[in-house]
Scaffold this active site. Structure first.
Site, mmCIF file in Angstrom:
data_model
loop_
_atom_site.group_PDB
_atom_site.id
_atom_site.type_symbol
_atom_site.label_atom_id
_atom_site.label_comp_id
_atom_site.label_asym_id
_atom_site.label_seq_id
_atom_site.Cartn_x
_atom_site.Cartn_y
_atom_site.Cartn_z
ATOM 1 N N ILE A 91 6.485 -97.579 -41.175
ATOM 2 C CA ILE A 91 7.723 -97.565 -41.970
ATOM 3 C C ILE A 91 7.788 -98.857 -42.775
ATOM 4 C CG2 ILE A 91 10.226 -97.392 -41.930
ATOM 5 C CD1 ILE A 91 10.049 -96.131 -39.185
ATOM 6 N N ASP A 111 9.384 -106.409 -26.603
ATOM 7 C CA ASP A 111 8.758 -106.015 -27.861
ATOM 8 C C ASP A 111 9.823 -105.717 -28.922
ATOM 9 O OD1 ASP A 111 6.291 -104.857 -29.359
ATOM 10 O OD2 ASP A 111 7.780 -103.255 -29.448
ATOM 11 N N LYS A 124 10.574 -107.727 -32.646
ATOM 12 C CA LYS A 124 10.662 -107.074 -33.953
ATOM 13 C C LYS A 124 12.018 -107.342 -34.595
ATOM 14 C CE LYS A 124 7.537 -103.344 -32.618
ATOM 15 N NZ LYS A 124 7.489 -102.030 -31.950
#
Lengths: 418, 418
Positions: free
Chosen positions: A130, A195, A199
């Site tokens: 994306i 994680d 991000k």
């Protein structure tokens, strides 16, 4: 129309992403980009590329004048930071996929980009296929960004989907995710939210100009979510997602976190199933936009790295407009949230932390409450992350202000009931 | 990091989009872009900008050496083409939102970009706030693009949503769309598919390098869709959308059209409701991606124009890689489609055109059939577009090859039944 310079790449790492990229580049000669050398750790391993491509000496790449782009797709965030800083200092553009390294060293990396004027692109580090970073940089440019909400971790989303749609319990869903390659053998980085928050640190920077360490952002994962929570969600007409959110409050500050949240079934994020990722951006001019795609996997990540390489042909770099050309936004913890908390034992719950409790459901198997709590209280405590306690933000989530008289009245009412 | 040149704009048109853009630029000084002059048709009209901004003489903009970007957001495709060509020949970059003008003059515009080497950006011309053109240019670069399917017209999607969700009939839904500003007072451009196919011509170019006029692409709108069709769709578990599709066939050629189609309720396009647009891209590396947002409206369009202006600061231009760096794809009509056709009178239907008919439903109110037909037959005939006949592609849509023995057998069976 083909006046672009040749991209000559030194690539660190030849794991699934590195090999994926190698394949993609071979199939796309029109890109005018080639990998001259790849630096690897273990020279003995069998690899699907000619032997002369590889070296174990990083300086062969970092000090080769012909190499103008360093691509870094390794797992070790300390080594990655060393590589990236040396490369920039040596006048090379950098493409990186290491979210952990970037999140941990955001300030230093920004400083280095400023000093060297060189591009540091990292589209693959958040939501892989994306193109969210580039879109945040280019399309919400100077827009009034109201909020950004996203499912940024495919492993946890896969597990939640299996719990929700197929009524698997957490452990079975996790094992299935591991069997299908959607979760690591040591899944805690994904499952406990590390994680996702890494991000989120990166996206907060491109979205709002916020430069913050991940330990300053409230987060948890899905490790404590029970099948029973999924049933409650279903009864109430909701799905459960691990949602990363940032929202501009009325006072201009930004509320941000990564937490499990109930989402309405007609919410765009409810549409994001299995290992996919999705991002919903709300802004003043463009209104509501939704981006959906694969957030991991060798080719999805490889294609994001390739798009960065492609952009380097016309010397594209992030401008960090929200940070340098505007007053960057500030994070705040001064707001309230409405949460659902399920638990096995009442003593796990610190009732006094709540402004008020609106619902209290006691059951033989499991109990839950719904209440309003100040966000800072969640930051300051850990009881809601303990084993057996599962916190899920309600769909309405953030409450900017509460009426304290109302709170007292509700508490009193509650006192009569409980 | 602010070494970009100043963008000095000459803007043609000051309607809803032009004024939207003027506002956006005023609120975003960091863009370093300003509108020096705006050329309008009717000087008498009251406008929310200082009088000295306006002129009625196009040459004041086109021959001003200081102006380096022409923005064209007018309604007249003939005048727009004249403006755009003069601007490019005079060394100015161009940003255009005129899908009709671009679709009608695609070949000439490509030629002019080649000759002048100047940027001609048109993100606003297809799906407005969804950055689909730039993403097709940059992200599917040299990817194996399997297919692109999209809802590209907000008016028709709004009408279909109201027919489907609220059981309004076509006329009532159209009137509601007009009242809310989602459809023009003369709605035929939208309703009969002209707007959609123009956008599709533009996207086919950026996706596949195809340069084709809109009359070479099979299309129709939703003018003949009946409430009864929506009920049939619902019974069978489908929604109805006006779908623009392009798909790479096994022989490497591309099938493309704009037609009403049944879509499964869990299809990404079923998620696109009301006036929104959505694009689903399937490709070899990035897998399946979905983009969703507002496809029209002054600010959504203005924000797309602004993103083009922003890109011009670093001299971005489309490279048309699929056209120039690859063998561009060819369109084909040599495939079959499975269609649903409802009708009032049997005599409207040319049964012989079908390879076979699989289902035949006769009712007092309305009847329908489901059958397989060669695509070229649809291209060559018009009976399926006549009043009272409504053609909707089935969800599986394209059939690349049929077994002719099987077809005969089915036809025979049918002969016994009908």
């Amino acid at each position: 129309m083909n006046e672009h310079k040749e991209i000559i790449i030194g690539m660190f790492g030849f794991g699934v992403v590195g090999e994926g990229l190698y394949k993609i580049l071979q199939q796309t000669p029109s890109l005018n980009a080639r990998i001259k050398k790849s630096c690897i750790k273990h020279p003995g391993k069998k690899r699907n590329a000619p032997e002369e491509l590889f070296t174990t000496d990083k300086d062969v790449l970092l000090f080769d004048d012909e190499i103008n782009v360093i691509v870094e797709v390794i797992d070790d965030s300390v080594a990655a930071f060393d590589i990236v800083t040396t490369a920039l200092k040596n006048g090379k553009a950098v493409v990186s996929a290491s979210k952990k390294m970037i999140a941990e060293n955001l300030e230093e990396l920004l400083q280095l980009q400023k000093e060297t004027g060189l591009p540091f692109l990292c589209e693959a580090a958040a939501c892989a296929s994306i193109p969210v970073i580039r879109n945040l940089e280019e399309y919400y440019d100077n827009d009034l960004l109201h909020s950004i909400r996203a499912v940024v971790n495919g492993s946890t989303n896969f597990i939640l989907t299996k719990m929700f749609d197929d009524k698997l319990d957490f452990q079975d869903a996790l094992i299935l995710a591991q069997q299908l390659g959607y979760a690591e053998s040591n899944p805690s980085l994904d499952v406990e939210g590390y994680d996702a928050v890494n991000k989120w640190v990166i996206l907060l920077n491109h979205a709002y100009g916020i430069v913050e360490k991940s330990d300053k952002i409230l987060f948890t994962g899905i490790q404590n979510i029970q099948l029973r929570d999924a049933s409650v969600a279903k009864e109430k007409g909701f799905d459960i997602k691990l949602v990363a959110q940032a929202k501009t409050l009325l006072n201009g500050k930004v509320a941000a976190y990564v937490l499990p949240q109930f989402v309405k079934l007609d919410d765009q994020l409810a549409f994001v199933k299995n290992e996919f990722n999705g991002v919903v951006i709300e802004s003043g001019f463009a209104d509501r936009q939704f981006f959906y795609g694969k957030g991991a996997g060798s080719l999805a990540t490889g294609s994001a790295v390739m798009s960065d390489i492609s952009a380097l042909r016309y010397d594209y770099k992030y401008e960090y407009k929200k940070l340098y050309h505007h007053k960057p936004k500030e994070l705040t913890n001064d707001f309230y949230v409405r949460v659902y908390i399920s638990f096995n034992e009442v003593k796990s719950i610190r009732k006094d932390d709540f402004e008020w409790i609106e619902e209290w459901h006691a059951g033989l198997e499991r109990s839950y409450l719904i209440g309003v709590i100040h966000f800072q209280k969640l930051q300051n405590t850990n009881w809601w992350k303990e084993d057996g306690v599962s916190l899920i933000l309600t769909a309405d989530g953030i409450i900017e202000e509460i009426d304290s008289r109302n709170a007292k009245k509700r508490s009193l009412e509650l006192a009569g009931i409980l």
